[in-house]
Structures are given as structure tokens and as C-alpha cells.
Design a protein around this motif. Structure first.
Motif, short mmCIF file in Angstrom:
data_model
loop_
_atom_site.label_atom_id
_atom_site.label_comp_id
_atom_site.label_asym_id
_atom_site.label_seq_id
_atom_site.Cartn_x
_atom_site.Cartn_y
_atom_site.Cartn_z
N ASP A 275 -14.74 -63.55 -3.50
CA ASP A 275 -14.20 -62.77 -2.41
C ASP A 275 -13.15 -62.05 -2.51
OD1 ASP A 275 -13.56 -61.96 0.09
OD2 ASP A 275 -14.11 -63.51 1.23
N PRO A 276 -12.90 -60.74 -2.93
CA PRO A 276 -11.68 -60.05 -3.24
C PRO A 276 -10.70 -60.24 -1.91
CG PRO A 276 -13.63 -58.42 -2.89
CD PRO A 276 -13.95 -59.75 -2.77
N VAL A 277 -11.04 -59.87 -0.79
CA VAL A 277 -10.44 -60.15 0.42
C VAL A 277 -9.53 -61.60 0.54
CG1 VAL A 277 -10.19 -60.09 2.87
CG2 VAL A 277 -11.69 -58.47 1.65
N LYS A 278 -10.42 -62.63 0.26
CA LYS A 278 -9.81 -64.02 0.26
C LYS A 278 -8.78 -64.22 -0.75
CE LYS A 278 -11.45 -68.90 0.66
NZ LYS A 278 -12.36 -69.78 0.70
N ASN A 279 -9.28 -63.49 -1.99
CA ASN A 279 -8.35 -63.66 -3.24
C ASN A 279 -7.00 -62.92 -2.76
OD1 ASN A 279 -10.19 -64.84 -4.72
ND2 ASN A 279 -10.93 -62.97 -5.83
N ARG A 280 -6.85 -62.02 -2.22
CA ARG A 280 -5.80 -61.12 -1.82
C ARG A 280 -4.87 -61.76 -0.80
NH1 ARG A 280 -8.06 -56.70 -0.92
NH2 ARG A 280 -8.07 -57.02 1.24
N GLU A 281 -5.59 -62.05 0.36
CA GLU A 281 -4.94 -62.56 1.54
C GLU A 281 -4.69 -64.12 1.40
OE1 GLU A 281 -7.55 -61.67 4.81
OE2 GLU A 281 -6.90 -59.41 4.48
N VAL A 282 -5.15 -64.97 0.58
CA VAL A 282 -5.20 -66.44 0.42
C VAL A 282 -4.39 -66.80 -0.87
CG1 VAL A 282 -5.88 -68.60 0.91
CG2 VAL A 282 -6.63 -66.98 2.42
N MET A 283 -5.57 -66.70 -1.78
CA MET A 283 -5.38 -67.03 -3.25
C MET A 283 -3.92 -66.52 -3.84
SD MET A 283 -7.58 -68.89 -2.96
CE MET A 283 -9.47 -69.39 -2.76
N GLU A 284 -3.81 -65.24 -3.65
CA GLU A 284 -2.36 -64.62 -4.24
C GLU A 284 -1.24 -64.95 -3.42
OE1 GLU A 284 -2.96 -60.51 -4.54
OE2 GLU A 284 -4.63 -60.63 -5.74
N VAL A 285 -1.49 -65.07 -2.18
CA VAL A 285 -0.24 -65.71 -1.46
C VAL A 285 0.08 -67.02 -1.75
CG1 VAL A 285 0.48 -66.04 0.85
CG2 VAL A 285 -0.60 -64.15 0.43
N VAL A 286 -0.99 -68.01 -1.79
CA VAL A 286 -0.68 -69.33 -2.21
C VAL A 286 -0.06 -69.64 -3.64
CG1 VAL A 286 -1.74 -71.55 -2.78
CG2 VAL A 286 -2.31 -70.38 -0.92
N ASN A 287 -0.60 -68.69 -4.50
CA ASN A 287 -0.05 -68.81 -5.79
C ASN A 287 1.67 -68.31 -5.93
OD1 ASN A 287 -2.20 -70.07 -7.17
ND2 ASN A 287 -3.32 -68.33 -7.43
N GLN A 288 1.84 -67.42 -5.05
CA GLN A 288 3.04 -66.86 -5.32
C GLN A 288 4.01 -67.96 -4.75
OE1 GLN A 288 2.78 -63.19 -2.77
NE2 GLN A 288 2.12 -62.05 -4.51
N ASP B 111 0.44 -69.93 -14.79
CA ASP B 111 -0.43 -69.02 -14.00
C ASP B 111 -1.71 -68.70 -14.67
OD1 ASP B 111 -1.41 -67.19 -12.32
OD2 ASP B 111 0.23 -65.99 -12.52
N LEU B 112 -2.78 -69.34 -14.03
CA LEU B 112 -4.02 -69.05 -14.69
C LEU B 112 -5.03 -67.69 -14.34
CD1 LEU B 112 -5.39 -72.67 -14.93
CD2 LEU B 112 -4.38 -71.35 -16.94
N MET B 113 -4.41 -67.35 -13.05
CA MET B 113 -5.11 -66.10 -12.27
C MET B 113 -5.30 -65.04 -13.25
SD MET B 113 -6.00 -66.07 -8.94
CE MET B 113 -6.14 -65.00 -7.61
N PRO B 114 -4.47 -64.36 -13.96
CA PRO B 114 -4.72 -63.38 -14.64
C PRO B 114 -5.94 -63.55 -15.56
CG PRO B 114 -2.17 -63.63 -14.43
CD PRO B 114 -2.96 -65.01 -14.09
N GLY B 115 -5.99 -64.54 -16.26
CA GLY B 115 -7.38 -64.55 -16.93
C GLY B 115 -8.60 -64.74 -16.32
N PHE B 116 -8.50 -64.67 -15.06
CA PHE B 116 -9.68 -64.88 -14.38
C PHE B 116 -10.06 -63.71 -13.47
CE2 PHE B 116 -8.97 -69.19 -15.68
CZ PHE B 116 -10.16 -69.54 -15.91
N VAL B 117 -9.24 -62.68 -13.61
CA VAL B 117 -9.74 -61.47 -12.79
C VAL B 117 -9.55 -60.16 -13.52
CG1 VAL B 117 -8.92 -62.53 -10.65
CG2 VAL B 117 -7.23 -61.28 -11.94
N ASP B 118 -10.02 -59.30 -13.16
CA ASP B 118 -10.11 -57.79 -13.63
C ASP B 118 -9.08 -57.15 -13.30
OD1 ASP B 118 -11.18 -56.89 -11.64
OD2 ASP B 118 -13.38 -56.74 -12.71
N ALA B 119 -8.91 -55.63 -13.67
CA ALA B 119 -7.92 -55.03 -13.20
C ALA B 119 -7.95 -54.61 -11.49
CB ALA B 119 -7.87 -53.43 -13.90
N SER B 120 -9.08 -54.71 -11.30
CA SER B 120 -9.50 -54.51 -9.75
C SER B 120 -9.03 -55.84 -8.91
CB SER B 120 -10.72 -54.02 -9.49
OG SER B 120 -11.72 -54.98 -9.79
N GLY B 121 -8.96 -57.03 -9.49
CA GLY B 121 -8.72 -58.19 -9.05
C GLY B 121 -9.97 -59.11 -8.63
N LEU B 122 -11.04 -58.72 -9.37
CA LEU B 122 -12.29 -59.46 -9.23
C LEU B 122 -12.48 -60.21 -10.27
CD1 LEU B 122 -14.38 -56.49 -7.77
CD2 LEU B 122 -13.39 -58.43 -6.25
#
Length: 199
Positions: free
Chosen positions: A156-169, A188-199
């Protein structure tokens, strides 16, 4: 529920092996992402593999300095993990209090389960839950350096942006703040699991 009970029983049995506890150098603390390192075949999806082969090659003891204990249980929220690592005297299960257990590293990833049936505000709740687990883990094993891993994205890209990215920061800031920076490392493992669009 059956899997949770099986894993808890297996962990508690493993904790009784004093020789192995004394040789353990890493402890993986988390939910299903830690737990499923120990699966070979996915019991729910035919033909899908999990991480057992990699676990055996990396953490099962052929390289003694990498011998690991895995106390991850699928479905655990931060409050469940907090209960499991608190000592018996504090009403917990004592999963970090095994006789002889003095790991060099605690490898921690948790919090994603708290984003479902979440308390509000979600990011604040997840962060405080992880912080409580880190504090309890450090209290139980003060000699161990804690490797704080980012939580992983969902589909869910919205959840990733509004929750996951915030929590990780916020987790990164926590791991690097003066009170924690000498005790923790940030992975930080997140970059290895998303593409350039954040999905």
C-alpha cells in the motif's frame, strides 16, 4: 494461535540449552520476518520458500562467531514482544534471561504488526512500542549492541508514505540520538524493497 504456541514452546526449550546459550553471539528479536528465517517451505503457499537454507548457512553454527538464537514469533506486536523479553519477576516470559546468554548483538525488527488494528496516531504508537522493547532488551542484555532495522514496506503506497517512512525516519533518529547512539546501530532495509516510485 497454534503456530504462536509452537514457536513459544520451541524458544523456551532452546533457552534451556546452557551450552548453546553461552555460545550464542546474535539474537534475532522480532515478528514473522524473523520467525520465517527458520522456515524452509512456506506452509501456506505451495512452492514458496522462506529463509531456512540461508539461516543454516549463516547463523546455525558452522561459523561460531555467527551462532544465532531466533526469538521471532509471527504475529507479535510490540506489546507481545515486550511481554516475552521482560523477566519472570516482572511478569514476563524471560526470553532474554536464559542462563549463560550474553550475545554480542541483538538484531531487532518489529512494529509493522502494530500498523494494523492500530492505535492513533499510528507512527507515534509504533515508535513508542519499539522504544519500549529496545529499552527492555538493553536492560536484559546491556553488553549487546542493538542493530535496529527499518520496518519493511507493504503493498500500500499510501501506508508506506504516511506510516512506514515516518516510523523509519523516527527509528533512525532514535538509533542515532545521544542516548542511544553508543548502544545501537541503524540498518535501513527499505531501499532494497521498493522501486523508484516507492512501491
Amino acid at each position: 494461535m497454534e503456530h504462536w504456541q509452537h514457536r513459544q514452546s520451541a524458544i523456551e526449550q532452546e533457552l534451556q540449552d546452557r551450552t548453546r546459550m553461552a555460545a550464542t553471539r546474535l539474537v534475532f528479536v522480532g515478528d514473522s520476518i524473523a520467525d520465517f528465517w527458520l522456515f524452509d517451505d512456506n506452509p501456506w503457499v505451495s512452492g514458496q520458500k522462506y529463509g531456512r537454507q540461508v539461516w543454516n548457512e549463516s547463523f546455525a553454527g558452522d561459523t561460531p562467531q555467527n551462532l544465532a538464537l531466533n526469538i521471532g514469533i509471527s504475529g507479535d506486536r510490540t506489546e507481545h514482544l515486550l511481554h516475552r523479553i521482560k523477566p519472570h519477576a516482572a511478569g514476563g516470559l524471560g526470553h532474554l534471561n536464559a542462563v549463560g546468554l550474553r550475545p554480542e548483538f541483538l538484531v531487532v525488527m518489529l512494529g509493522i504488526i502494530n500498523t494494523w488494528a492500530a492505535e492513533s496516531p499510528v507512527a507515534d504508537s509504533v515508535l513508542e512500542g519499539v522504544r519500549a522493547v529496545l529499552a527492555a532488551a538493553h536492560e536484559r542484555q546491556p553488553q549487546a549492541r542493538i542493530v535496529v532495522q527499518s520496518i519493511l514496506p507493504t503493498n500500500d503506497p499510501v501506508k508506506n508514505r504516511e506510516v512506514m517512512e515516518v516510523v523509519n525516519q523516527r527509528l533512525q533518529a532514535l538509533a542515532r540520538c545521544p542516548d542511544w547512539s553508543t548502544l545501537t546501530g541503524w540498518l535501513d532495509l527499505m531501499p532494497g524493497f521498493v522501486d523508484a516510485s516507492g512501491l
